[in-house]
Design an enzyme around this catalytic site. Structure first.
Site, short mmCIF file in Angstrom:
data_model
loop_
_atom_site.label_atom_id
_atom_site.label_comp_id
_atom_site.label_asym_id
_atom_site.label_seq_id
_atom_site.Cartn_x
_atom_site.Cartn_y
_atom_site.Cartn_z
N CYS A 1 70.56 8.34 -1.20
CA CYS A 1 69.27 8.77 -1.74
C CYS A 1 68.32 9.14 -0.59
O CYS A 1 68.58 8.79 0.57
CB CYS A 1 68.66 7.66 -2.59
SG CYS A 1 68.17 6.20 -1.66
N CYS B 1 67.29 6.25 1.62
CA CYS B 1 68.38 5.77 2.48
C CYS B 1 68.50 6.66 3.72
O CYS B 1 68.69 6.17 4.83
CB CYS B 1 69.69 5.75 1.72
SG CYS B 1 69.65 4.71 0.24
#
Length: 77
Positions: A10, A13
């Site tokens: 994501c 991240c």
């Protein structure tokens, strides 16, 4: 030092991975940084919310993107 970024890919991240790599490089920290995207591996750390920062096998930060300064504090203590 072994640093792992736990996250499925994501945006948060990816941000944590970039910030961590930048802090390591800017401060000359001797560390290997790896990204763990396998959900089974992530679960082994007991992490339910990503992203997470793992240093030498210990979960230091999870569920949020910390500031560069906070990452530096974690890595230099």
């Amino acid at each position: 030092m072994e640093i792992k970024i736990l996250g499925t890919g994501c945006p948060k991240c990816k941000t944590l991975e970039k910030l961590t790599r930048d802090v390591v490089e800017q401060n000359g920290i001797d560390a290997s940084v790896t990204k763990v995207e396998d959900i089974v591996e992530i679960m082994k750390y007991g992490v339910m919310t990503t992203p997470a920062l793992v240093v030498n096998g210990k979960v230091e930060i999870k569920g949020r993107v910390p500031s560069s300064d906070e990452i530096k504090q974690v890595l230099t203590r």
